[in-house]
Design a protein around this motif. Structure first.
Motif, PDB file in Angstrom:
ATOM      1  N   ILE A  44       0.843  -1.204   0.000  1.00 16.94           N
ATOM      2  CA  ILE A  44       0.000   0.000   0.000  1.00 16.94           C
ATOM      3  C   ILE A  44       0.877   1.252   0.000  1.00 16.94           C
ATOM      4  N   ALA A  45       1.884   1.283   0.877  1.00 15.61           N
ATOM      5  CA  ALA A  45       2.786   2.440   0.962  1.00 15.61           C
ATOM      6  C   ALA A  45       3.573   2.615  -0.334  1.00 15.61           C
ATOM      7  N   GLY A  72      -1.719   7.305 -16.351  1.00 16.17           N
ATOM      8  CA  GLY A  72      -0.614   6.368 -16.172  1.00 16.17           C
ATOM      9  C   GLY A  72      -0.423   5.866 -14.762  1.00 16.17           C
ATOM     10  N   TRP A  73      -1.315   6.230 -13.811  1.00 13.83           N
ATOM     11  CA  TRP A  73      -1.071   5.800 -12.428  1.00 13.83           C
ATOM     12  C   TRP A  73      -1.250   4.288 -12.264  1.00 13.83           C
ATOM     13  N   ILE A  74      -2.150   3.690 -13.039  1.00 13.44           N
ATOM     14  CA  ILE A  74      -2.340   2.230 -12.945  1.00 13.44           C
ATOM     15  C   ILE A  74      -1.093   1.508 -13.447  1.00 13.44           C
ATOM     16  N   ALA A  92       4.788   5.967  -4.950  1.00 11.13           N
ATOM     17  CA  ALA A  92       5.182   5.977  -6.362  1.00 11.13           C
ATOM     18  C   ALA A  92       4.205   6.796  -7.208  1.00 11.13           C
ATOM     19  N   VAL A  93       2.905   6.583  -7.015  1.00 10.12           N
ATOM     20  CA  VAL A  93       1.909   7.302  -7.827  1.00 10.12           C
ATOM     21  C   VAL A  93       1.873   8.783  -7.471  1.00 10.12           C
ATOM     22  N   ARG A  94       1.998   9.099  -6.180  1.00  9.45           N
ATOM     23  CA  ARG A  94       1.992  10.521  -5.810  1.00  9.45           C
ATOM     24  C   ARG A  94       3.221  11.240  -6.360  1.00  9.45           C
ATOM     25  N   MET A  95       4.366  10.559  -6.359  1.00 16.66           N
ATOM     26  CA  MET A  95       5.571  11.155  -6.948  1.00 16.66           C
ATOM     27  C   MET A  95       5.406  11.316  -8.454  1.00 16.66           C
ATOM     28  N   TRP A  96       4.772  10.337  -9.102  1.00 16.36           N
ATOM     29  CA  TRP A  96       4.504  10.400 -10.542  1.00 16.36           C
ATOM     30  C   TRP A  96       3.627  11.610 -10.873  1.00 16.36           C
ATOM     31  N   LEU A 145      -1.980  -1.743  -5.836  1.00 16.35           N
ATOM     32  CA  LEU A 145      -2.943  -0.993  -6.647  1.00 16.35           C
ATOM     33  C   LEU A 145      -3.843  -0.127  -5.763  1.00 16.35           C
ATOM     34  N   VAL A 146      -4.213  -0.641  -4.591  1.00 14.60           N
ATOM     35  CA  VAL A 146      -5.012   0.164  -3.644  1.00 14.60           C
ATOM     36  C   VAL A 146      -4.215   1.394  -3.206  1.00 14.60           C
ATOM     37  N   GLY A 147      -2.933   1.182  -2.887  1.00 15.71           N
ATOM     38  CA  GLY A 147      -2.069   2.310  -2.521  1.00 15.71           C
ATOM     39  C   GLY A 147      -1.936   3.303  -3.656  1.00 15.71           C
ATOM     40  N   GLY A 148      -1.817   2.794  -4.887  1.00 16.73           N
ATOM     41  CA  GLY A 148      -1.749   3.673  -6.057  1.00 16.73           C
ATOM     42  C   GLY A 148      -3.019   4.492  -6.235  1.00 16.73           C
ATOM     43  N   TYR A 149      -4.160   3.879  -5.946  1.00 16.34           N
ATOM     44  CA  TYR A 149      -5.449   4.590  -6.050  1.00 16.34           C
ATOM     45  C   TYR A 149      -5.492   5.762  -5.074  1.00 16.34           C
ATOM     46  N   PHE A 150      -5.064   5.509  -3.830  1.00 13.42           N
ATOM     47  CA  PHE A 150      -5.035   6.600  -2.847  1.00 13.42           C
ATOM     48  C   PHE A 150      -4.021   7.670  -3.241  1.00 13.42           C
ATOM     49  N   GLY A 151      -2.902   7.228  -3.852  1.00 15.82           N
ATOM     50  CA  GLY A 151      -1.906   8.194  -4.322  1.00 15.82           C
ATOM     51  C   GLY A 151      -2.444   9.065  -5.439  1.00 15.82           C
ATOM     52  N   ALA A 152      -3.283   8.469  -6.302  1.00 20.84           N
ATOM     53  CA  ALA A 152      -3.883   9.235  -7.408  1.00 20.84           C
ATOM     54  C   ALA A 152      -4.918  10.226  -6.894  1.00 20.84           C
TER      55      ALA A 152
END
Length: 658
Positions: free
Chosen positions: A405-406, A425-427, A411-415, A482-489
């Motif tokens: 999750i972390a 592109g976050w997925i 990664a997505v928030r930095m992206w 992927l759940v962590g990426g969703y929260f990052g997005a």
């Protein structure tokens, strides 16, 4: 007062919950097992191991005696299987507090040519037999140059003047202590203790009970008389007394001749408390050097890091203070004469090359670093003691999966930050984070596993376990990432304090190549780690027990601090010479410590593992070292990058530049 009262209630509830958990669950090996006089103790066997090859083999791959009921595997956790442990039952059995001598175990069939050749090979390769009683490995003491040396297990045999001798008589000493509490439940078996412990009398009776607090073995080579073995069955009394002298060898192995095995056991009462029974295994050789070296390293590195931090903060603050004190006309004039980091204001947040790869590596680094911190903290608190075999590896896998999750979030928030809030592109980034490090790890481990499969080693991961690991990866780790990426997005991206120019600024030629500074920066973090690294390597490859997780946790925290400081200093130096391409350099400034660790691993292979024989063993060693180095590079590089990103953001948001 009301809030304080509520706080006390919450603390009380949490304490009660943990008390209930403590009653409902227990750590393997943490509860004593009561044995009545005459109760059977069953000894178990683990894989044969050698520091000469580092390839474990099953105990029954050699012509040893087998139990009457057949060979049965003990229940093992994921960590034990990954470590190559294969715990099986054995024909050896003892009666609590009943001394027995000259017990006949079995006579094998005549050794075939293949068995004879294999036995000689295992003796040449210095293989050790590892046996376990009540979750305690057998310990062996030898004297050398006036010093008492401790070993776990005993050698298969020994070579003397071109003749091979097998240790076929074992002298066991079981150290016991009186059981203190007769009301504790008697059946509390772990995977390595007796599954069923017969009770003696009623549960409330005063019948004496004992617990095992030590297990020692002395191997001997004794020539058995063929005539004496006739009509003897397992556990029968040997007709003549057996003199166990570890200083002499007499049972030479020969082709087409059988081997006979015997044993004796004695029980000695010792005043060793249950929590202290592992102390004998944890007394590592050179303990004083270990403690003083780590303390010395901690003090020196803390001192150096403090000096670097003080000088660094003073320099930056002086620059900022001098600039802020100027009036607008002076600032305008100074802008024309700007030098150093102020000149790259329009380029400092320009997107780096390969931004997706950078985000993926940072995400994986957060996951690995988080796993290391949590695992070492739990181990330091005693939740992963040596008594609980395999729990360290199992815990690492569990924490790594949960921290997906972390990894996805960072990664997505930095992206999104690099691309100014763009969601696209976050997925893809999340998928890459979930597959990059595990994918490389699986590739390395699969190649090494094929080598172990080819050697018929118990260190090879079974195919069924491979399937389990892949299911854990794709059914738990990937969805959590992927759940962590969703929260990052969904989270707001970090806004840059300055605008980026459309045309990139030309970087002036440098006196020294920047990669030289980046490579050299890894020496300081390596200085915090290399002494502890020796003991970790010794525990992995020399069969020693590593237990000072408290010190390791301190070293890890210090390593994180030093990596952050080194990366900050290098980033500031690059900005001062108008080099605005700091992104990847900040990552590898601290991540370059992995290069020195790999070189140290090669040095350890050449000078400390001199006896390591064969290309398969060397390939295994280098493969596992590469896997470890990759994880360290991602974790330390992430620390350096995130600290540099925070510093650059802080630096350019603290001063207004047109």
């Amino acid at each position: 007062m009301e809030s304080f009262h509520k706080f006390k209630i919450w603390v009380l509830l949490i304490f009660m919950a943990f008390s209930q958990l403590g009653q409902g669950f227990y750590l393997p090996g943490s509860y004593p097992h009561k044995y009545g006089i005459g109760d059977y103790l069953t000894m178990k066997v683990n894989s044969l191991t050698s520091i000469d090859t580092e390839i474990p083999y099953s105990y029954y791959s050699l012509p040893f005696c087998q139990p009457k009921e057949g060979i049965k595997d003990s229940a093992e956790n994921l960590g034990e299987l990954l470590m190559g442990d294969r715990i099986e039952n054995s024909p050896y059995r003892f009666k609590m507090y009943t001394n027995e001598t000259d017990i006949f175990l079995c006579q094998t069939k005549p050794l075939s040519a293949d068995e004879f050749k294999l036995l000689k090979k295992r003796i040449d390769e210095m293989y050790q037999v590892n046996v376990i009683l009540d979750n305690l490995p057998a310990i062996r003491y030898t004297k050398k140059d006036g010093f008492m040396l401790r070993w776990t297990g005993y050698p298969v045999g020994v070579k003397v003047q071109d003749a091979y001798y097998v240790f076929n008589h074992l002298k066991f000493t079981v150290l016991v202590n009186k059981y203190e509490d007769t009301n504790v439940a008697r059946v509390m078996g772990t995977g390595d203790a007796a599954e069923v412990i017969p009770t003696v009398g009623n549960s409330g009776s005063d019948a004496p009970g004992y617990m095992v607090v030590g297990f020692e073995v002395v191997p001997c080579s004794f020539p058995h008389n063929a005539d004496s073995l006739k009509n003897l069955k397992m556990y029968d009394k040997y007709p003549t007394p057996i003199n166990c002298d570890p200083g002499t060898v007499a049972m030479a192995i020969k082709e087409n001749e059988p081997l006979a095995f015997t044993y004796e056991v004695s029980f000695v009462e010792r005043d060793i408390k249950w929590p202290s029974r592992w102390d004998a295994y944890l007394k590592m050789e050179g303990a004083k050097v270990h403690w003083f070296s780590i303390l010395n390293s901690l003090m020196v590195i803390t001192f150096l890091a403090g000096i670097v931090l003080v000088i660094f903060l003073r320099t930056v603050r002086r620059d900022l203070a001098r600039y802020e004190e100027l009036d607008k006309e002076a600032q305008a004039q100074m802008n024309e004469e700007l030098s150093g980091w102020k000149l790259v204001v329009g380029d400092v947040f320009r997107a780096p090359s390969n931004p997706a790869l950078l985000c993926v590596m940072v995400g994986d680094g957060v996951q690995i670093l988080g796993m290391a911190v949590v695992t070492i903290l739990f181990a330091a608190l005693g939740f992963m003691s040596p008594a609980s075999r395999g729990t360290l590896i199992t815990g690492m896998l569990f924490f790594y999966m949960v921290l997906g999750i972390a990894a996805g979030y960072v990664a997505v928030r930095m992206w999104r930050t690099i691309f100014c809030g763009d969601h696209k592109g976050w997925i893809s980034v999340s998928w890459k984070v979930a597959c990059f490090f595990p994918g490389v790890s699986f590739l390395i481990l699969t190649i090494l596993n094929f080598l172990l499969w080819g050697s018929h080693s118990t260190g090879a991961i079974p195919f069924s376990l491979f399937v389990v690991l892949i299911l854990l990866w794709f059914c738990i780790s990937v969805p959590l990432t992927l759940v962590g990426g969703y929260f990052g997005a969904k989270a707001p991206h970090i806004e840059y304090p300055v605008r980026t120019n459309q045309i990139p600024r030309e970087i002036p030629p440098q006196k020294y190549p920047s990669w030289l500074l980046v490579l050299g920066a890894g020496t300081l973090p390596f200085g915090t780690l290399f002494i502890e690294l020796f003991f970790i390597m010794s525990s992995i490859w020399m069969g020693r027990v590593y237990y000072v997780f408290g010190f390791l946790f301190i070293v890890l925290i210090l390593l994180v601090v030093v990596c952050a400081e080194v990366s900050l200093v290098l980033t500031y130096m690059h900005l001062c010479v108008e080099d605005w391409k700091w992104w990847w350099k900040s990552f590898f400034a601290s991540g370059s410590v992995a290069i020195y660790i790999f070189l140290y691993s090669v040095n350890y292979l050449i000078f400390d593992l001199k006896s390591l024989s064969g290309p398969v063993s060397a390939t295994l060693y280098l493969g596992y070292s590469l896997f470890m180095v990759l994880a360290i590079m991602l974790a330390t590089g992430t620390v350096g990058f995130l600290s540099s990103f925070w510093f650059v953001h802080y630096l350019f948001s603290s001063v207004k530049l047109d």
